[in-house]
Design an enzyme around this catalytic site. Structure first.
Site, PDB file in Angstrom:
ATOM      1  CB  ILE A 177       4.606 -10.421  -1.115  1.00 29.37           C
ATOM      2  CG1 ILE A 177       5.782 -11.399  -1.176  1.00 29.37           C
ATOM      3  CG2 ILE A 177       3.305 -11.174  -1.386  1.00 29.37           C
ATOM      4  CD1 ILE A 177       5.690 -12.548  -0.183  1.00 29.37           C
ATOM      5  CB  ALA A 178       1.895  -6.894  -4.878  1.00 28.84           C
ATOM      6  N   GLY A 179      -0.219  -8.925  -2.650  1.00 31.85           N
ATOM      7  CA  GLY A 179      -1.342  -9.847  -2.718  1.00 31.85           C
ATOM      8  C   GLY A 179      -0.857 -11.229  -3.118  1.00 31.85           C
ATOM      9  CG  HIS A 235      -1.921  -1.064   1.281  1.00 30.30           C
ATOM     10  ND1 HIS A 235      -3.260  -0.841   1.551  1.00 30.30           N
ATOM     11  CD2 HIS A 235      -1.804  -2.405   1.121  1.00 30.30           C
ATOM     12  CE1 HIS A 235      -3.909  -1.986   1.550  1.00 30.30           C
ATOM     13  NE2 HIS A 235      -3.040  -2.954   1.292  1.00 30.30           N
ATOM     14  CG  ASP A 237      -4.276 -10.129   0.104  1.00 27.99           C
ATOM     15  OD1 ASP A 237      -5.095  -9.259  -0.231  1.00 27.99           O
ATOM     16  OD2 ASP A 237      -3.114  -9.848   0.477  1.00 27.99           O
TER      17      ASP A 237
END
Length: 394
Positions: free
Chosen positions: A300-302, A136, A266
């Protein structure tokens, strides 16, 4: 008109039994009969899976959704066993975030009844801690002032808000949101163990992606995970791709709090897709051959996880299949306040999955309507990523 589904085995309550016949009328279960059943199908019948944290899938990101993308998601989720899902939007300017949510809800209304059903919307931000941003944008994180909370509550179908309780006004925001019937989850937070307990005292009921983007577990300062593992008021959201949380830690979570674990994906737009570049909250993420989406700086993005794979992963590390399936059905359903979902019992919605011997969804029903049949489904043709070049660091 009634329909009868019969299976050799079924997940009923806290056990697997069979054969079982389930009679359905007007989209609900009206009778469950255990014992001899004519025409019982091979496989295991369970409730439909419920994913209460999903940012997108199959090439579509909820932050940039349109009707075509939403139709693809609701049509394709059932082949992963998911019958109900909670669209999740990550941190943005609050006005922009609420507009994204309204677009999501409008897109959902146009495809209602065509596959998996939406449960509303989950806002994962902007009331988060810049100390634990994950992927985020910390510059967009703001305290939950009363004015901002009231603005958020104007959104119809707001079901869940993830926030950091240690932010100024955090505890007051939890009181207000829970009083309005919104599930508050603790996440993207540097809260201490004491602050995590205070959040539960105020009404918070879930931990967003346990262990990830939160103060860690210590032997004197238990942080968020330490309190969550022993405080029965919390449901623990767990991303079981075995990359966000390792296998031994997943086993620990289930040993400590098996009945309070809700498997979540996620997932981002990369879920169900080949390696390439996808979108998350307006930014590019790269899905490489290791199956883990990452931002330009390697965060890490989702995930690219699907919920059926999460169940198989957890079973593969030694967790009882009954516990694993409950973590993807009745636990998330109850956590989000949906007592007619996630179970096979009289009065429940007829959201059902028949699993084959490899624990892959063979047939899926939503309110008694067949929405996926592996035998007749067309071969999957993944949509190519929106562009092939990797995101570059800014």
């Amino acid at each position: 008109m009634s329909t009868v589904l019969a299976a050799e085995k079924a997940l009923i309550g806290r056990g697997i039994t069979g054969p079982v016949s389930v009679r359905i009328e007007d989209g609900r279960i009206v009778e469950v009969t255990e014992g001899a059943a004519d025409g019982a199908r091979a496989g295991l019948l369970t409730p439909g899976l419920v994913d209460i944290q999903v940012n997108g899938a199959f090439g579509a990101d909820f932050a940039e959704i349109d009707e075509e993308g939403m139709r693809r998601i609701v049509s394709d989720l059932p082949r992963t066993g998911v019958t109900r899902f909670l669209p999740t939007l990550i941190t943005a300017d609050l006005s922009q975030l609420l507009e994204q949510a309204r677009i999501v809800l409008n897109a959902v209304s146009t495809v209602n009844g065509q596959g998996a059903r939406s449960l509303g919307v989950h806002l994962e931000g902007p009331f988060l801690s810049p100390k634990r941003p994950g992927v985020h944008d910390p510059s967009l994180m703001v305290p939950p002032t009363p004015e901002r909370v009231e603005k958020m509550l104007e959104l119809p179908s707001l079901r869940m808000v993830t926030l950091a309780p240690e932010m100024p006004g955090g505890i007051e925001a939890i009181h207000r949101l829970t009083a309005a019937g919104v599930l508050v989850a603790v996440g993207h937070t540097d809260a201490t163990g004491v602050q995590t307990t205070h959040a539960a005292d105020a009404g918070a009921g879930m931990i967003t992606h346990l262990f990830n983007a939160q103060r860690g577990l210590g032997h004197r300062e238990p942080g968020v995970p330490g309190v969550a593992l022993v405080d029965d008021r919390y449901t623990l959201g767990l991303i079981a791709d075995l990359a966000h949380v390792g296998a031994d830690a997943c086993r620990l979570v289930f040993k400590a709090a098996g009945d309070r674990v809700a498997l979540v994906t996620d997932a981002v737009a990369a879920a169900g897709m080949p390696p390439g570049v996808y979108r998350l909250g307006g930014a590019d993420v790269l899905l490489s051959d290791d199956g883990v989406p990452r931002s330009a700086d390697g965060t890490i993005a989702g995930s690219a996880l699907t919920l059926d794979r999460a169940v198989r992963n957890i079973i593969s590390i030694g967790v009882d299949p009954v516990v694993a399936f409950r973590a993807a059905t009745i636990v998330p359903a109850d956590t989000i306040g949906e007592p007619a979902m996630g179970r096979i019992e009289v009065g429940a919605l007829a959201d059902l999955v028949l699993w084959d011997d490899e624990l892959k969804p063979a047939k899926v029903w939503v309110e008694g309507k067949l929405v996926h049949d592996k035998e007749t489904a067309e071969p999957e043709t993944p949509i190519p990523p929106h562009r092939e070049t990797a995101p570059q660091p800014s």
